[in-house]
Design a protein around this motif. Structure first.
Motif, short mmCIF file in Angstrom:
data_model
loop_
_atom_site.label_atom_id
_atom_site.label_comp_id
_atom_site.label_asym_id
_atom_site.label_seq_id
_atom_site.Cartn_x
_atom_site.Cartn_y
_atom_site.Cartn_z
N GLU A 1 -8.08 8.48 1.00
CA GLU A 1 -7.07 8.59 2.04
C GLU A 1 -7.60 8.14 3.40
O GLU A 1 -6.89 7.53 4.18
N ILE B 1 -3.10 0.97 -3.90
CA ILE B 1 -2.94 -0.40 -3.44
C ILE B 1 -2.46 -1.26 -4.61
O ILE B 1 -3.09 -1.30 -5.67
N SER C 1 -9.83 2.94 5.95
CA SER C 1 -8.88 2.05 6.61
C SER C 1 -8.98 0.68 5.94
O SER C 1 -10.05 0.22 5.59
N HIS D 1 -4.37 10.21 -1.55
CA HIS D 1 -5.08 8.94 -1.62
C HIS D 1 -4.08 7.80 -1.42
O HIS D 1 -2.88 8.05 -1.31
N LYS D 2 -4.62 6.58 -1.37
CA LYS D 2 -3.73 5.43 -1.20
C LYS D 2 -3.74 4.61 -2.48
O LYS D 2 -4.79 4.40 -3.08
N ILE E 1 0.86 -1.18 0.00
CA ILE E 1 0.00 0.00 0.00
C ILE E 1 0.89 1.23 0.00
O ILE E 1 1.78 1.36 0.84
N GLU E 2 0.71 2.11 -0.99
CA GLU E 2 1.50 3.35 -1.04
C GLU E 2 0.58 4.50 -0.68
O GLU E 2 -0.40 4.75 -1.35
N ASP E 3 0.96 5.20 0.37
CA ASP E 3 0.16 6.35 0.78
C ASP E 3 0.79 7.59 0.17
O ASP E 3 1.88 7.99 0.54
#
Lengths: 288, 356
Positions: B326, B311, B329, B308-309, B302-304
């Protein structure tokens, strides 16, 4: 913080010191030594002070040689630089012919200087030389051993033949470094051929041209072998340039004192002119 | 200003092109509308610069014609076309002052000095370089030099089009933004036809009204940024535009169902029989993680990125990217992915298939 004292470092500098001493300092000092003394042989020397310098500066001999030397350097630079640029502009930019032309251009630079002299010495002879014979057959009374103008023309043409390649190759390298976009932009701006040369090619070549002028000046200012082989400095003293005169004085007449004084002044002139060139070039670099 | 028409245009750098592969620019018909801002987008070596050089007249095409307002200029030299071009590396005449640089194209065309001075001052104001007109162009920063080359193009009033060949490549990032904004403003104020070549999608999408995407010597799609995002006509467009690009999965289409590795996913439209190498394309923005519906995925990373994230996941051996909000969870039970049916595109042999 205390400075570390370590005198061992001096040993690392020693080889350079020795080398420079034997290759430059000691020979130069020997010359300085000769220049302030007089000798009548048998290794007996008498103090002469600045006598030789005064004598040389007062005599016409060195001034005449210096005048001829400056004229020669000025003429060959005035011919070789524009001619070299012209040749470079017309050399193919890429492909098979570019390599062929490059090799052909370097050929004169690879020939030993005394061979160049010999080539032209024979080439110009009226009895067996192609050039001399042809000119003679055309009715031109060409003879570089008797006519000082012919001797000058021969020596200058020889130098141009020998060294224009160097200027052309340097200018060519400068031209090759210009990105295509410059030429394309010039087309879009509707620049004439002359303006392309004046505002794109010449400024981009300025650096290498300075180097070319410096190299050609230094080299021509010290020229010895080629004119010595072709004309031996003659007819009369017509092509007796500085180094030819110096050798005559030092080895021909064995006037060690005056010759030493002569070499020192020769050396100083070269040093002075190199310094001027160096200053001009570094200033150009700073602007760039 | 003019409308530029390309007719049957193609170009090969080889003297006798045989197959289609020999062409650096494959056959193309296109109208560049008067006063519009276009971006030519594609990866390096896709033929963008070739196309640009044909328009500016630095290159004569192997086939086809170029018309400016209906007049054939295919073989006309660059100077006659009244084109301005800004190159990747700033081209200025180093030994001239900024003023002389700007005046150069006018003086070459023999305009009188009063007119030249007036135009130069006007352009200097436009590009914000009035205070350095008397300076030598040598030693200026790259962005100042690029502004000068832009100004040299615009100084001619009759200029038909402004062409840009990756003009911001050598500009510092913070100046890029400023120059791009300035370009947009110039376009807005003066309405020149502008063609902007770039391989940077942000540059293309922010600058242009219409983006022309090129791939392997071919124009694969011409559209607004929105169209390129929602309906990429070619898998390359999907992959090239977006960050990360579109997910592509091998698929079999059956009516309004797509059979892909790991199961089936519904489609918003019904498709007829689709043959060839069939792929399903879905943007990471339109995939949602879920705990109980959709296709089974394994999350690898997962890149934050702050807003936003991203995946990075695995769907039955195929890479798949998902963009999650963002604030979402991501628990260990989120092992399924759901595709938004309305956002799925279907491709056969890399080209989009229209539903129906």
């Amino acid at each position: 913080m205390d400075k570390t004292v370590n005198n061992k470092a001096w040993f690392l500098v020693l080889p350079v010191l020795v080398l420079v001493a034997f290759s430059a300092v000691i020979p130069l000092m020997t010359v300085v030594n000769y220049s302030v003394q007089d000798t009548f042989g048998n290794n007996v020397f008498f103090w002469a002070g600045l006598e030789w310098f005064k004598e040389l500066l007062a005599s016409d001999r060195m001034w005449n040689a210096l005048g001829r030397q400056l004229a020669f350097s000025a003429i060959i630079i005035a011919i070789e630089i524009p001619l070299g640029i012209f040749v470079a502009l017309n050399m193919p930019k890429r492909g098979f012919w570019a390599s062929v032309v490059l090799v052909l251009m370097s050929l004169p630079l690879l020939i030993p200087w005394n061979v160049v002299g010999t080539i032209w010495q024979i080439f110009g002879r009226v009895d067996i030389g192609l050039l001399g014979y042809t000119l003679d057959a055309l009715g031109i009374d060409y003879n570089y051993t008797q006519n000082s103008v012919h001797a000058w023309v021969t020596v200058i043409v020889m130098d141009v033949w020998h060294w224009t390649s160097l200027v052309a190759l340097l200018a060519y390298a400068g031209l090759q470094s210009i990105p295509d976009a410059y030429y394309q932009a010039a087309k879009i701006d509707q620049a004439s051929r002359w303006k392309v040369f004046r505002y794109i090619e010449l400024p981009k070549m300025a650096g290498v041209l300075m180097i070319a002028i410096l190299l050609r000046f230094m080299d021509s200012f010290m020229i010895y072998t080629e004119p010595f082989v072709v004309t031996g400095g003659g007819p009369g003293n017509a092509t007796t340039f500085l180094s030819i005169d110096l050798v005559k004085m030092a080895l021909g007449q064995f006037d060690l004192g005056p010759a030493a004084a002569f070499s020192l002044m020769y050396f100083l002139v070269i040093l002075l002119i190199s310094w001027v060139f160096y200053t001009v070039m570094t200033n150009l670099d700073k602007r760039g | 200003m003019a409308k530029i028409t390309l007719e049957n245009l193609a170009h090969s750098y080889l003297p006798n092109p045989k197959s289609e592969d020999d062409y650096a620019l494959k056959q193309l018909d296109h109208d560049w509308d008067d006063g519009a801002a276009y971006a030519l987008l594609g990866s390096s070596g896709c033929g963008k610069s070739t196309l640009l050089n044909i328009i500016s007249g630095l290159l004569v095409p192997s086939q086809g014609r170029i018309l400016f307002d209906g007049q054939d200029v295919t073989r006309a030299p660059t100077a006659e076309r009244n084109i301005a071009q800004v190159f990747q590396f700033p081209v200025v005449y180093d030994t001239m002052t900024v003023r002389d640089n700007l005046a150069f194209p006018l003086r070459n065309r023999g305009r009188d000095e009063a007119y030249v001075a007036e135009r130069v001052n006007e352009i200097a104001r436009m590009i914000g370089m009035e205070h350095m007109l008397s300076r030598k162009a040598q030693g200026l920063t790259a962005d100042a030099k690029q502004k000068i080359s832009l100004g040299r193009g615009m100084v001619r009033k009759d200029v038909n089009a402004l062409l840009f060949d990756e003009p911001l490549t050598v500009i510092d990032p913070h100046m890029k933004w400023e120059l791009r904004t300035q370009l947009k403003k110039l376009h807005h104020d003066f309405g020149h036809t502008m063609i902007y070549v770039t391989h940077d999608q942000t540059e293309a999408l922010t600058f242009a009204d219409k983006v022309v995407v090129m791939y392997d010597g071919r124009v694969v799609q011409i559209g607004t940024p929105e169209e390129l995002f929602a309906r990429p006509e070619h898998t390359f467009v999907g992959y090239f535009i977006g960050s990360p690009g579109m997910n592509l999965l091998p698929a079999k289409i059956d009516g309004n169902q797509a059979l892909i590795p790991g199961g089936t996913t519904p489609l918003a439209h019904s498709y007829g029989p689709v043959s060839g190498n069939v792929q399903l394309g879905i943007r990471p923005e339109h995939v949602r993680l879920s705990s109980d519906q959709g296709l089974p995925v394994t999350i690898r990373r997962i890149e934050d990125v702050g807003r936003h994230k991203i995946i990075r996941a695995d769907l039955m051996g195929h890479d798949i990217n998902i963009i999650a909000p963002e604030d979402q969870s991501i628990g260990s039970d989120m092992t399924r992915a759901v595709f938004d049916p309305g956002r799925v595109n279907v491709y056969a042999d890399d080209w989009r298939v229209a539903p129906g």
